[in-house]
Design a protein around this motif. Structure first.
Motif, short mmCIF file in Angstrom:
data_model
loop_
_atom_site.label_atom_id
_atom_site.label_comp_id
_atom_site.label_asym_id
_atom_site.label_seq_id
_atom_site.Cartn_x
_atom_site.Cartn_y
_atom_site.Cartn_z
N PHE A 1 60.33 25.48 37.96
CA PHE A 1 61.32 25.90 36.97
C PHE A 1 62.19 27.00 37.61
CE2 PHE A 1 59.42 24.14 33.02
CZ PHE A 1 58.19 23.74 33.53
N ALA A 2 63.37 27.20 37.05
CA ALA A 2 64.19 28.35 37.50
C ALA A 2 64.80 28.99 36.26
CB ALA A 2 65.27 27.90 38.47
N ILE A 3 64.82 30.33 36.24
CA ILE A 3 65.40 31.05 35.11
C ILE A 3 66.25 32.22 35.63
CG2 ILE A 3 63.59 30.46 33.44
CD1 ILE A 3 62.31 33.19 33.91
N GLY A 4 67.11 32.75 34.75
CA GLY A 4 67.94 33.90 35.11
C GLY A 4 69.14 33.49 35.94
N ASP A 5 69.70 34.47 36.64
CA ASP A 5 70.96 34.26 37.38
C ASP A 5 70.88 33.15 38.42
OD1 ASP A 5 71.84 36.44 35.98
OD2 ASP A 5 72.35 37.66 37.74
N CYS A 6 69.68 32.88 38.97
CA CYS A 6 69.59 31.90 40.06
C CYS A 6 69.54 30.48 39.54
CB CYS A 6 68.39 32.21 40.97
SG CYS A 6 66.81 31.79 40.23
N ALA A 7 69.57 30.29 38.21
CA ALA A 7 69.48 28.94 37.65
C ALA A 7 70.84 28.49 37.12
CB ALA A 7 68.45 28.93 36.52
N ILE B 1 77.28 27.60 44.45
CA ILE B 1 76.95 29.03 44.63
C ILE B 1 75.43 29.23 44.74
CG2 ILE B 1 79.06 30.03 43.69
CD1 ILE B 1 77.38 30.61 41.10
N ASN B 2 74.77 28.23 45.30
CA ASN B 2 73.33 28.28 45.62
C ASN B 2 72.38 28.30 44.42
OD1 ASN B 2 74.13 28.55 48.31
ND2 ASN B 2 74.02 30.78 48.24
N GLN B 3 72.90 28.20 43.20
CA GLN B 3 71.97 28.23 42.05
C GLN B 3 71.15 26.94 42.03
OE1 GLN B 3 75.06 28.74 39.07
NE2 GLN B 3 73.97 30.52 38.27
N LEU B 4 69.89 27.03 41.61
CA LEU B 4 69.06 25.84 41.44
C LEU B 4 69.51 25.12 40.18
CD1 LEU B 4 65.56 27.36 42.25
CD2 LEU B 4 66.80 25.68 43.63
N VAL B 5 69.79 23.84 40.31
CA VAL B 5 70.24 23.08 39.13
C VAL B 5 69.00 22.71 38.32
CG1 VAL B 5 71.52 21.06 38.35
CG2 VAL B 5 72.16 22.19 40.49
N VAL B 6 69.04 23.09 37.05
CA VAL B 6 67.87 22.80 36.19
C VAL B 6 68.29 21.99 34.97
CG1 VAL B 6 66.61 24.89 36.86
CG2 VAL B 6 68.08 24.96 34.84
N GLU B 7 67.32 21.27 34.40
CA GLU B 7 67.52 20.57 33.13
C GLU B 7 67.50 21.61 32.01
OE1 GLU B 7 67.98 17.45 33.42
OE2 GLU B 7 66.83 16.73 35.14
N ALA B 8 67.81 21.16 30.79
CA ALA B 8 67.77 22.11 29.67
C ALA B 8 66.35 22.62 29.42
CB ALA B 8 68.31 21.44 28.41
N THR C 1 77.74 26.13 32.36
CA THR C 1 76.33 26.51 32.49
C THR C 1 76.15 27.88 31.83
OG1 THR C 1 76.81 27.43 34.66
CG2 THR C 1 75.88 25.22 34.63
N VAL C 2 74.90 28.25 31.59
CA VAL C 2 74.61 29.53 30.96
C VAL C 2 75.09 30.66 31.87
CG1 VAL C 2 72.70 31.02 30.20
CG2 VAL C 2 72.62 28.55 29.75
N PRO C 3 75.82 31.66 31.34
CA PRO C 3 76.35 32.72 32.21
C PRO C 3 75.25 33.63 32.77
CG PRO C 3 76.79 33.22 29.90
CD PRO C 3 76.16 31.85 29.93
N PRO C 4 75.52 34.21 33.96
CA PRO C 4 74.51 35.09 34.58
C PRO C 4 74.50 36.47 33.91
CG PRO C 4 76.45 34.95 35.98
CD PRO C 4 76.72 34.09 34.79
#
Ligand SMILES: Cc1cc2nc3c(=O)[nH]c(=O)nc-3n(C[C@H](O)[C@H](O)[C@H](O)COP(=O)(O)OP(=O)(O)OC[C@H]3O[C@@H](n4cnc5c(N)ncnc54)[C@H](O)[C@@H]3O)c2cc1C
Length: 469
Positions: free
Chosen positions: A345-351, A327-334, A361-364
């Motif tokens: 870095f990416a934060i929020g709904d796009c991560a 769903i196009n989110q940027l995959v990030v480490e913890a 994963t953390v919910p949007p």
């Protein structure tokens, strides 16, 4: 015009229009002191605006780093308020924050523009050109250099390729869309009042697709406000006979992501007030006069709202090889660093951030955006000090759903003995409001947040309770 830019009259040139030779370093991008670490945050929503405000206060103002926000809108409105704007029970002007003023007060730079690309080797973000209504260019295609980049561009509605959604349904992801829906609603009432023929079936029906928090809150809020609007003298409309609100959900219950007890209580209340709830119903097509379900039935409705899921914006899938999910989110480490570039870095709904201790994963959600922004502030300090970054752990404080003037229902986690607690009514309403207050406090401090609450309380004593234009 892109989704993001629809909220304002200006236009942006798409990525296809971007010629490499047209790309020039932004004349207003370089910090005065070239030795300063350049932190660029793209997207000034729930997560990004909190982040730049706090970094600006702590680093930008003190000359310890250069902090820049890239954002294509001119004002910020906290997204969980959009359903109330759509229903007409909230005047967006009372809650909007102007980016230029916020930047001026909090020591960061606001650069108007939409990110359309990235060059990781040169460490540059590419911004589209923007144009006004008359076609005159406002900003050129340009690039902004960074040392640390934080991407926080949120999410957009996912229509899962359903026929007719893009053309006929209204999504609720920007202020412009929420206002457009409200205008259509008031116009539908005015039309019904003045036409010579009787109100047609479907003419004052609203179908809301998706009974997550957004759709459910909108259904309850609308049920009240549409009656308020009619009560202001639209005497040819009979709300009992002419108005119908249908909430449609593909899953077997409303609020499928929340505990069953909340779903049941919400479903009961919606039916009590007269909202029609259809669960286990999949929409196959939306048309000008209604929508079709997979079982072949048709629901007549002039107004269709689509709130059935989210995905991250398409631009993320072509960001110079950064890893994205389906769903196009940027995959990030913890640590919130993207998997293929530790400076981004990416934060929020796009991560797509690991929810530590679970396979998910953390919910949007707004509380995740708030927590990630706060964690990111600490990460940047660690980065500048040269100390190791720390993983972010999501803490779920529970979920609250506002059902208009009728009730607020939800659960608070870890409240008593570490277990979830079901809450309803006034206490739940106060807790619901406290999430918004936390956002306002993060953006303007406690005094300003409280003053805003008082000012709005006075405004509500003199204004009609619903928007009538
Ligand atoms: C109607 C509605 C109701 C909601 N209700 C709740 C609720 O009750 N509780 C809850 O927890 N959550 C709720 N949410 C979800 C919550 O709002 C989001 O999880 C939260 O806003 C995410 O924050 P964010 O910063 O990631 O994204 P956003 O707040 O969406 O901000 C993204 C920002 O990025 C900008 N942007 C987009 N594309 C670009 C680009 N290419 N370049 C530069 N900038 C860009 C946008 O203009 C925007 O300002 C709701 C969402 C909606 C839509």
């Amino acid at each position: 015009m892109s989704d993001v830019m629809e909220r304002q009259a200006d236009h942006v040139a798409g990525a296809a229009d971007l010629q490499p030779e047209a790309l020039v370093p932004s004349a207003d991008a370089a910090p005065d002191n070239k030795k300063l670490h350049r932190i660029v945050v793209v997207g000034g929503g729930a997560a990004g605006l909190e982040l730049v405000t706090q970094l600006g206060d702590r680093l930008g103002r003190r000359g310890r780093a250069s902090v820049t926000l890239v954002e294509p809108a001119r004002t910020h409105l906290w997204k969980p308020l959009l359903h109330a704007v759509a229903a007409g029970s909230l005047d967006a002007g009372e809650y909007e924050i102007n980016y230029l003023a916020q930047a001026h007060w909090h020591g960061f730079r606001y650069r108007f523009g939409e990110m359309i690309g990235l060059d990781r080797t040169k460490k540059e973000v590419h911004l589209a050109a923007s144009f006004d209504d008359e076609g005159r260019q406002i900003t050129p295609v340009r690039s902004i250099g960074y040392d640390t980049l934080v991407i926080a561009i949120g999410s957009v509605t996912n229509d899962f390729g359903t026929a007719g959604v893009a053309k006929y349904a209204v999504p609720l992801e920007t202020l412009a869309q929420a206002e457009r829906f409200n205008h259509r609603l008031v116009n539908a009432c005015l039309r019904a009042q003045t036409q010579s023929e009787p109100v047609r079936p479907g003419q004052l029906h609203v179908a809301i697709v998706g009974a997550g928090a957004t759709g459910t809150e909108l259904a309850a809020e609308l049920h009240g406000t549409i009656r308020e609007v009619i009560g202001y003298g639209l005497d040819r409309i009979d709300p009992q006979r002419d108005v119908r609100i249908v909430l449609i959900e593909g899953a077997p219950r409303v609020l499928p992501g929340l505990p069953e007890r909340i779903s049941e209580a919400t479903h009961r209340l919606l039916e009590e007030i007269g909202v029609e709830v259809r669960t286990g119903a999949r929409v196959t097509e939306v048309s000008a006069d209604g929508l079709k379900l997979a079982d072949g039935s048709f629901i007549a409705s002039e107004l269709v709202v689509w709130s059935a899921g989210v995905k991250a914006p398409e631009v993320l899938a072509k960001l110079d090889g950064l890893e994205t999910n389906r769903i196009n989110q940027l995959v990030v480490e913890a640590t919130l660093q993207t998997t293929r570039d530790p400076d981004i870095f990416a934060i929020g709904d796009c991560a797509a951030c690991p929810h530590v201790g679970t396979p998910a994963t953390v919910p949007p959600r707004a509380q995740a955006a708030h927590q990630e922004a706060a964690h990111m502030v600490r990460q940047i300090h660690r980065l500048l000090r040269g100390t190791p970054l720390e993983p972010y752990t999501y803490r779920d404080f529970g979920s609250l759903v506002s059902l208009g003037k009728w009730s607020t229902i939800g659960n608070l986690m870890g409240f008593l003995f570490g277990r979830g607690m079901f809450v309803e009514g006034l206490f739940a309403r106060l807790m619901y409001r406290s999430l918004r207050l936390m956002h306002e406090q993060a953006l303007g401090g406690t005094r300003r947040a409280l003053l805003a609450v008082i000012a709005r309380a006075f405004a509500h004593r003199i204004d009609p309770p619903v928007k009538l234009h």
